[in-house]
Design a protein around this motif. Structure first.
Motif, PDB file in Angstrom:
ATOM      1  N   CYS A   1      18.205  -9.780  -0.568  1.00  0.00           N
ATOM      2  CA  CYS A   1      17.993 -10.546  -1.797  1.00  0.00           C
ATOM      3  C   CYS A   1      19.342 -10.960  -2.381  1.00  0.00           C
ATOM      4  CB  CYS A   1      17.223  -9.694  -2.796  1.00  0.00           C
ATOM      5  SG  CYS A   1      17.024 -10.535  -4.367  1.00  0.00           S
TER       6      CYS A   1
ATOM      7  N   CYS B   1      19.598  -9.077  -6.076  1.00  0.00           N
ATOM      8  CA  CYS B   1      19.795  -7.631  -6.232  1.00  0.00           C
ATOM      9  C   CYS B   1      20.323  -6.947  -4.973  1.00  0.00           C
ATOM     10  CB  CYS B   1      18.496  -6.969  -6.699  1.00  0.00           C
ATOM     11  SG  CYS B   1      17.242  -6.927  -5.426  1.00  0.00           S
TER      12      CYS B   1
ATOM     13  N   CYS C   1      11.505 -10.426  -2.565  1.00  0.00           N
ATOM     14  CA  CYS C   1      12.142  -9.182  -2.975  1.00  0.00           C
ATOM     15  C   CYS C   1      11.061  -8.302  -3.591  1.00  0.00           C
ATOM     16  CB  CYS C   1      13.238  -9.482  -3.984  1.00  0.00           C
ATOM     17  SG  CYS C   1      14.075  -8.007  -4.564  1.00  0.00           S
TER      18      CYS C   1
ATOM     19  N   CYS D   1      13.096  -7.307 -10.057  1.00  0.00           N
ATOM     20  CA  CYS D   1      13.674  -8.559  -9.558  1.00  0.00           C
ATOM     21  C   CYS D   1      12.583  -9.549  -9.138  1.00  0.00           C
ATOM     22  CB  CYS D   1      14.599  -8.242  -8.379  1.00  0.00           C
ATOM     23  SG  CYS D   1      15.317  -9.702  -7.638  1.00  0.00           S
TER      24      CYS D   1
HETATM   25 ZN   LIG Z   1      15.902  -8.817  -5.592  1.00  0.00          ZN
END
Ligand SMILES: [Zn+2]
Length: 131
Positions: free
Chosen positions: A9, A12, A35, A40
């Protein structure tokens, strides 16, 4: 069940999961990667493409043999590579110029690139000075 894959991702940094997959051609996959981190939850469309064979199948699928948009793009990349390496030189000789011109024409005549693209490449070639 979605599968975790080697895409991370961009927000994150955690591993993403494939939540949807389409396969418009044998060499080309369109994926939706998501994700799973609850704070997130970003998701993206992604493409997964086999760009050139390293070793041919002992039992090739004829559909793969004919439908080679990937190899056509490979030729265009090759042209791009030649052209950009010539662009770093202050001058080129007639031979180099003729070679690239031939390359552009071949890609155009095999419908790998359209006229607009061919023209763009020719213009770039014109910008380079001859010795
Ligand atoms: Zn993420």
């Amino acid at each position: 069940m979605s599968k975790s894959i080697g895409f991370y991702c961009p927000h994150c940094g955690k591993r993403m999961h494939v939540t949807s997959r389409k396969r418009p051609s044998p060499l080309f996959n369109e994926l939706i990667v998501s994700c799973q981190v609850s704070e997130c939850l970003a998701s993206f469309a992604a493409t997964l493409e086999m760009v050139r064979p390293i070793h041919n199948s002992l039992n090739p699928n004829t559909e793969v043999e004919i439908g080679l948009p990937a190899s056509k793009r490979q030729w265009e990349k090759e042209l791009e590579h030649h052209l950009s390496s010539l662009e770093t030189l202050p001058t080129i000789d007639e031979h180099q110029k003729t070679y690239i011109e031939g390359f552009i024409s071949a890609l155009f005549h095999s419908s790998t690139i359209d006229l607009t693209r061919a023209q763009t490449y020719r213009n770039r070639l014109q910008q380079i000075k001859l010795i």
